[in-house]
Scaffold this active site. Sequence first.
Site, mmCIF file in Angstrom:
data_model
loop_
_atom_site.group_PDB
_atom_site.id
_atom_site.type_symbol
_atom_site.label_atom_id
_atom_site.label_comp_id
_atom_site.label_asym_id
_atom_site.label_seq_id
_atom_site.Cartn_x
_atom_site.Cartn_y
_atom_site.Cartn_z
ATOM 1 C CB SER A 1 -7.650 -9.720 15.199
ATOM 2 O OG SER A 1 -9.045 -9.508 15.018
ATOM 3 N NE ARG B 1 -11.541 -4.193 -0.446
ATOM 4 C CZ ARG B 1 -11.421 -4.267 -1.764
ATOM 5 N NH1 ARG B 1 -12.029 -3.379 -2.534
ATOM 6 N NH2 ARG B 1 -10.702 -5.220 -2.325
ATOM 7 C CB ALA B 2 -13.433 1.882 5.728
ATOM 8 C CB CYS C 1 0.835 0.661 2.314
ATOM 9 S SG CYS C 1 -0.569 0.944 1.200
ATOM 10 C CB ILE D 1 -2.531 -4.325 8.947
ATOM 11 C CG1 ILE D 1 -2.749 -3.918 7.489
ATOM 12 C CG2 ILE D 1 -1.361 -3.543 9.532
ATOM 13 C CD1 ILE D 1 -3.083 -2.460 7.296
ATOM 14 C CB SER E 1 -3.171 -6.983 -0.565
ATOM 15 O OG SER E 1 -3.099 -5.765 -1.291
ATOM 16 C CB ALA E 2 -7.424 -3.432 -0.415
ATOM 17 N N GLY E 3 -8.027 -4.908 2.765
ATOM 18 C CA GLY E 3 -9.106 -5.353 3.635
ATOM 19 C C GLY E 3 -10.130 -4.261 3.864
ATOM 20 C CG ASN F 1 -0.775 -3.665 0.187
ATOM 21 O OD1 ASN F 1 -0.475 -4.729 -0.355
ATOM 22 N ND2 ASN F 1 -1.960 -3.460 0.745
#
Length: 310
Positions: free
Chosen positions: A11, A165-166, A128, A14, A159-161, A286
């Site tokens: 949720s 990042r992980a 992406c 993306i 835009s990188a959640g 992305n």
Amino acid sequence: MNAIPCAIVGSGNIGTDLMMKVLRRSHTLELVGLVGIDEASDGLARARGLGVSACAEGLEGFLVSTNRRPPRILFDATSADAHRAHDRLAKAHGIPIVDLTPAAIGPYVVPVVNLDKEPAANVNMVTCGGQATVPIVHAVSRVASVEYAEIVASIASLSAGPGTRANIDEFTATTARALEVLGGAARGKAIIVLNPAEPPLIMRDTVYTFSRDGDEEAIVESVAEIVRRVQAYVPGYRLAQPVQFERFADDNPLRLPGGEPMVGVKTSVFLEVEGAGDYLPPYAGNLDIMTSAALAVGEALAVRLHMESP
């Protein structure tokens, strides 16, 4: 055809963007649930507001529930680690899963390259950067022998959640491998840049290929044709400038990463991907290219499931 029920796991950015696309664009998919683990997430709140069943008990809790229509297709928009457990659950329930994480358990799918192939129980949407750049490497490899391909994907940091990042290591490895498996390059390399610029910049991708031979006009035509095909499901996908070429003679001192002399044609392609703004602002191209590609794959899978139904 009757719409095929589907559910989205994840949720976050993306998963929520994909939810909006399914609801707004798809006539072959019926969204029966958005699944997360955070009751307070914005995605689950939006799902409830749109009349979509929202579950904060994870995929296992969602699948054992009896008060929801069971899905026949799952989309996983979580993380590479979480997807491994989700894959086992999906297989146990006999549900095909479209994987938007870099886990790469199943075969890679990029719609303009291999959507016509029979889908497996688990298909992977690469990354992406892969969705944006694999089509270009594929376009060049159709008309020239690509010995090396390197891509640099630059995305807005906003835009990188957490999932993105992980998964930086998985991103680079999965994208590089897809440049070879689907793109047709003998060797691939991928780099991702999280751009902190303010205001945020849209996704930009640089694609370099090197081939021993290659007709420049044929390469330009092949790239243009593949860009038009990607634009059919990602309208914000475009060339930022004309395709560029450099030719290197036998006496060139430069070397490829493997140590081989750089003799032949270097092709440089510069891309921009602007998002449709279904959930996040247009700079998040992305996200848009991943969810748009996943929707195309899910719809193709829905058609196949419908044809197989008694």
